[in-house]
Design a protein around this motif. Structure first.
Motif, mmCIF file in Angstrom:
data_model
loop_
_atom_site.group_PDB
_atom_site.id
_atom_site.type_symbol
_atom_site.label_atom_id
_atom_site.label_comp_id
_atom_site.label_asym_id
_atom_site.label_seq_id
_atom_site.Cartn_x
_atom_site.Cartn_y
_atom_site.Cartn_z
ATOM 1 N N ALA A 10 -1.280 -11.004 2.855
ATOM 2 C CA ALA A 10 -2.323 -11.059 1.827
ATOM 3 C C ALA A 10 -2.778 -9.656 1.440
ATOM 4 C CB ALA A 10 -3.511 -11.886 2.324
ATOM 5 N N ILE A 11 -2.960 -8.794 2.432
ATOM 6 C CA ILE A 11 -3.378 -7.417 2.151
ATOM 7 C C ILE A 11 -2.308 -6.704 1.335
ATOM 8 C CG2 ILE A 11 -3.843 -5.158 3.206
ATOM 9 C CD1 ILE A 11 -5.187 -6.745 5.543
ATOM 10 N N SER A 12 -1.056 -6.900 1.696
ATOM 11 C CA SER A 12 0.042 -6.278 0.964
ATOM 12 C C SER A 12 0.068 -6.739 -0.493
ATOM 13 C CB SER A 12 1.368 -6.609 1.647
ATOM 14 O OG SER A 12 2.440 -6.063 0.939
ATOM 15 N N GLY A 13 -0.100 -8.032 -0.707
ATOM 16 C CA GLY A 13 -0.123 -8.570 -2.067
ATOM 17 C C GLY A 13 -1.289 -8.034 -2.879
ATOM 18 N N LEU A 14 -2.454 -7.949 -2.242
ATOM 19 C CA LEU A 14 -3.623 -7.410 -2.936
ATOM 20 C C LEU A 14 -3.452 -5.931 -3.256
ATOM 21 C CD1 LEU A 14 -6.468 -9.202 -0.956
ATOM 22 C CD2 LEU A 14 -5.855 -9.573 -3.351
ATOM 23 N N MET A 15 -2.782 -5.206 -2.372
ATOM 24 C CA MET A 15 -2.554 -3.778 -2.621
ATOM 25 C C MET A 15 -1.645 -3.570 -3.836
ATOM 26 S SD MET A 15 -4.380 -1.995 -0.575
ATOM 27 C CE MET A 15 -3.675 -0.387 -0.775
ATOM 28 N N SER A 16 -0.642 -4.410 -3.990
ATOM 29 C CA SER A 16 0.228 -4.276 -5.156
ATOM 30 C C SER A 16 -0.540 -4.613 -6.435
ATOM 31 C CB SER A 16 1.483 -5.136 -5.021
ATOM 32 O OG SER A 16 1.166 -6.495 -5.056
ATOM 33 N N LYS A 17 -1.426 -5.590 -6.356
ATOM 34 C CA LYS A 17 -2.265 -5.919 -7.515
ATOM 35 C C LYS A 17 -3.237 -4.786 -7.811
ATOM 36 C CE LYS A 17 -1.848 -10.839 -6.817
ATOM 37 N NZ LYS A 17 -2.479 -12.083 -6.455
ATOM 38 N N LEU A 18 -3.741 -4.146 -6.755
ATOM 39 C CA LEU A 18 -4.644 -3.016 -6.936
ATOM 40 C C LEU A 18 -3.927 -1.852 -7.626
ATOM 41 C CD1 LEU A 18 -7.453 -1.786 -6.388
ATOM 42 C CD2 LEU A 18 -6.580 -1.032 -4.168
ATOM 43 N N ASN A 19 -2.691 -1.596 -7.237
ATOM 44 C CA ASN A 19 -1.911 -0.543 -7.899
ATOM 45 C C ASN A 19 -1.753 -0.836 -9.386
ATOM 46 O OD1 ASN A 19 -1.543 1.048 -5.617
ATOM 47 N ND2 ASN A 19 0.322 -0.014 -5.024
ATOM 48 N N PHE A 20 -1.496 -2.093 -9.711
ATOM 49 C CA PHE A 20 -1.377 -2.478 -11.116
ATOM 50 C C PHE A 20 -2.699 -2.266 -11.850
ATOM 51 C CE2 PHE A 20 -1.891 -5.680 -14.453
ATOM 52 C CZ PHE A 20 -0.830 -5.340 -15.281
ATOM 53 N N ALA A 21 -3.789 -2.638 -11.200
ATOM 54 C CA ALA A 21 -5.109 -2.480 -11.816
ATOM 55 C C ALA A 21 -5.411 -1.009 -12.080
ATOM 56 C CB ALA A 21 -6.186 -3.103 -10.925
ATOM 57 N N TYR A 22 -5.036 -0.140 -11.141
ATOM 58 C CA TYR A 22 -5.232 1.296 -11.358
ATOM 59 C C TYR A 22 -4.385 1.804 -12.519
ATOM 60 C CZ TYR A 22 -8.220 2.527 -7.403
ATOM 61 O OH TYR A 22 -9.279 2.666 -6.551
ATOM 62 N N ARG A 23 -3.153 1.328 -12.607
ATOM 63 C CA ARG A 23 -2.272 1.763 -13.708
ATOM 64 C C ARG A 23 -2.809 1.341 -15.068
ATOM 65 N NH1 ARG A 23 1.980 0.002 -10.267
ATOM 66 N NH2 ARG A 23 2.262 -1.824 -11.570
ATOM 67 N N THR A 24 -3.443 0.179 -15.120
ATOM 68 C CA THR A 24 -3.962 -0.313 -16.390
ATOM 69 C C THR A 24 -5.395 0.132 -16.652
ATOM 70 O OG1 THR A 24 -4.664 -2.397 -15.374
ATOM 71 C CG2 THR A 24 -2.465 -2.346 -16.386
ATOM 72 N N GLY A 25 -6.033 0.743 -15.630
ATOM 73 C CA GLY A 25 -7.392 1.242 -15.812
ATOM 74 C C GLY A 25 -8.446 0.158 -15.875
ATOM 75 N N ASN A 26 -8.204 -0.958 -15.215
ATOM 76 C CA ASN A 26 -9.127 -2.094 -15.230
ATOM 77 C C ASN A 26 -10.160 -1.933 -14.105
ATOM 78 O OD1 ASN A 26 -10.379 -4.592 -15.153
ATOM 79 N ND2 ASN A 26 -8.504 -5.712 -15.654
ATOM 80 N N GLY A 27 -11.261 -1.278 -14.413
ATOM 81 C CA GLY A 27 -12.296 -0.977 -13.428
ATOM 82 C C GLY A 27 -12.874 -2.183 -12.713
ATOM 83 N N PRO A 28 -13.293 -3.227 -13.450
ATOM 84 C CA PRO A 28 -13.858 -4.399 -12.761
ATOM 85 C C PRO A 28 -12.864 -5.067 -11.800
ATOM 86 C CG PRO A 28 -14.434 -4.447 -15.074
ATOM 87 C CD PRO A 28 -13.436 -3.341 -14.895
#
Length: 66
Positions: A10-28
């Motif tokens: 679960a942590i690994s999956g969330l980390m990959s989603k977090l990387n995507f969020a950083y790339r797209t600049g989605n602060g919330p």
């Protein structure tokens, strides 16, 4: 009540989603994912502590000088 392996996954999956969020600049989304990751890491740490206590693993190292 997840196993240690489930928590790691679960942590690994969330980390990959977090990387995507950083790339797209989605602060919330970054904020929400960080909170979720912190919750999973806390639970993971609790389970690891329990496992260490059950297995009676010594967590200190004694060093002697000759």
């Amino acid at each position: 009540d997840k196993s240690i392996e489930d928590l790691q996954s679960a942590i690994s999956g969330l980390m990959s989603k977090l990387n995507f969020a950083y790339r797209t600049g989605n602060g919330p989304l970054i904020h929400q994912l960080n909170m979720a990751i912190e919750s999973y890491r806390t639970e993971y740490a609790k389970k690891m502590d329990e496992l260490i206590k059950k297995q009676n693993i010594k967590t200190t190292v004694q060093v002697e000088k000759k």
